[in-house]
Design a protein around this motif. Structure first.
Motif, PDB file in Angstrom:
ATOM      1  N   GLU A  99       6.519   8.743   3.032  1.00  0.00           N
ATOM      2  CA  GLU A  99       5.964   7.414   3.285  1.00  0.00           C
ATOM      3  C   GLU A  99       6.949   6.301   2.939  1.00  0.00           C
ATOM      4  O   GLU A  99       6.978   5.257   3.587  1.00  0.00           O
ATOM      5  N   THR A 100       7.760   6.515   1.912  1.00  0.00           N
ATOM      6  CA  THR A 100       8.663   5.452   1.462  1.00  0.00           C
ATOM      7  C   THR A 100       9.912   5.324   2.327  1.00  0.00           C
ATOM      8  O   THR A 100      10.738   4.444   2.084  1.00  0.00           O
ATOM      9  N   ALA A 101      10.064   6.182   3.338  1.00  0.00           N
ATOM     10  CA  ALA A 101      11.268   6.155   4.176  1.00  0.00           C
ATOM     11  C   ALA A 101      11.168   5.143   5.305  1.00  0.00           C
ATOM     12  O   ALA A 101      12.163   4.926   6.016  1.00  0.00           O
ATOM     13  N   VAL A 102      10.014   4.537   5.508  1.00  0.00           N
ATOM     14  CA  VAL A 102       9.843   3.578   6.593  1.00  0.00           C
ATOM     15  C   VAL A 102       9.151   2.331   6.063  1.00  0.00           C
ATOM     16  O   VAL A 102       8.440   2.364   5.062  1.00  0.00           O
ATOM     17  N   ARG A 103       9.406   1.224   6.734  1.00  0.00           N
ATOM     18  CA  ARG A 103       8.657  -0.002   6.489  1.00  0.00           C
ATOM     19  C   ARG A 103       8.587  -0.771   7.802  1.00  0.00           C
ATOM     20  O   ARG A 103       9.355  -0.496   8.735  1.00  0.00           O
ATOM     21  N   HIS A 104       7.676  -1.739   7.874  1.00  0.00           N
ATOM     22  CA  HIS A 104       7.401  -2.382   9.163  1.00  0.00           C
ATOM     23  C   HIS A 104       8.313  -3.561   9.447  1.00  0.00           C
ATOM     24  O   HIS A 104       8.746  -3.769  10.578  1.00  0.00           O
ATOM     25  N   LYS A 105       8.658  -4.360   8.434  1.00  0.00           N
ATOM     26  CA  LYS A 105       9.446  -5.570   8.683  1.00  0.00           C
ATOM     27  C   LYS A 105      10.309  -5.884   7.477  1.00  0.00           C
ATOM     28  O   LYS A 105      10.039  -5.448   6.356  1.00  0.00           O
TER      29      LYS A 105
END
Length: 339
Positions: A224-230
């Motif tokens: 989960e911590t490998a992606v973010r939206h902006k």
């Protein structure tokens, strides 16, 4: 550069829960734009308290405005209501503070197909929330080809010609515990005079395309911590192929900081050359560290030049024999201290 259209219905769907809005009348005007795409100065006079001189797109009526209308005689009151609901610049009217809505307002809203809303929140709170929402919803935006990453807490756009290895570099950065924001298509939004935020289109969120491996779900593979939206954009890294003629013309000291304009904001840019034996992930991390140092006011090139200039000045000011005498005296003093 585009400005997305936002209708009265879009605004109501996005803010009805937060602002406790109720659609009282004028529902046939749900497709009215809050800001025309042809607006000369987008974002100006979008929301504010009732103003007949310079009408806002969203006119907010609070306790003071209700008191003002109630003090008008019948003819002036009718004229004020007519001007409010027939103004071409007005797209919606909000009655705040949970006040009672006069039947005249409801009838005028239905007659002119202008959205009339009510909110139980105080009018200043309504205005603050709407200014924040509309500034972002109507912000200028552009889509850029590249890979957008968060590296060491900084937003980094990786660009370069197709097939140069942008996605492979992103995969290497992911393995080094950095985060993916968007692959292939990055949407940038100018949310302030000098602030650009990059985000991932909803359909592409979490996915990375790598030649030979196909589509990868980064969230499932790396967590989960490998992606973010902006993320705010800080630095652009441009990948280029190594060519002998081009390499001979490179300024190895990088005395001039390169920039690229995105939505009218100048963003620092560095060029990294792709070639055998070059660890691009380490180079990107180093570029970020150098960028952070520059933000703190440290300029290694400036310090390097000053150090050499001081050395040349000291060497040129002293005669050789004089330098030898000073060195001999310093040596004798050191020996006497030891003895």
């Amino acid at each position: 550069m585009t400005t997305p259209p936002v209708t009265a219905h879009d605004f109501f769907e996005a803010q009805s829960g937060l602002l406790k809005l109720k659609w009282i009348a004028g529902e046939t005007g749900k497709n009215r734009l809050l800001e025309p795409t042809t607006a000369k100065y987008p974002g100006m006079a979008l929301v504010g308290h009732l103003n007949f001189v310079h009408p806002n797109r969203i006119q907010v009526i609070g306790e003071a405005e209700i008191a003002y209308l109630s003090r008008l005689d019948k003819k002036e009151y009718e004229e004020a209501i007519r001007n409010l609901f027939t103004c071409e610049k007005t797209s919606a009217v909000i009655v705040a503070n949970g006040g009672n809505i006069a039947p005249d307002l409801i009838a005028a809203a239905d007659r002119t197909s202008l959205g009339l809303f009510s909110s139980s929140l105080p009018s200043p709170v309504v205005i603050d929330h709407l200014q924040y929402y509309l500034t972002r919803a109507l912000a200028p935006r552009i889509t850029v080809h590249g890979v957008y990453m968060e590296v060491m807490g900084m937003g980094v756009l990786i660009t370069g010609e197709s097939g140069i290895g942008k996605s492979e570099l992103a995969l290497e950065l992911l393995s080094r515990n950095h985060r993916l924001i968007a692959d292939d298509a990055v949407e940038f939004v100018r949310v302030g005079p000098d602030v650009i935020v990059g985000q991932c289109p909803t359909l592409l969120s979490d996915y990375l395309e790598v030649r030979g491996l196909g589509i990868l779900d980064v969230r499932l593979m790396f967590g989960e911590t490998a992606v973010r939206h902006k993320k705010k954009l800080h630095l652009i890294v441009r990948l280029e192929t190594i060519q002998r003629q081009k390499m001979s013309k490179i300024n190895r000291l990088e005395s001039k900081q390169m920039t690229r304009a995105i939505l009218g904001v100048e963003i620092p840019e560095v060029a990294l050359f792709v070639g055998p034996g070059r660890n691009l992930a380490v180079l990107v991390e180093t570029a970020i560290r150098a960028y952070i140092l520059r933000m703190w006011g440290f300029d290694p090139l400036d310090d390097f030049i000053k150090r050499h200039q001081e050395h040349m000045n000291n060497a040129g000011s002293a005669h050789p024999s004089r330098r030898d005498a000073l060195a001999g005296e310093a040596l004798r003093k050191a020996r006497s201290k030891v003895d």
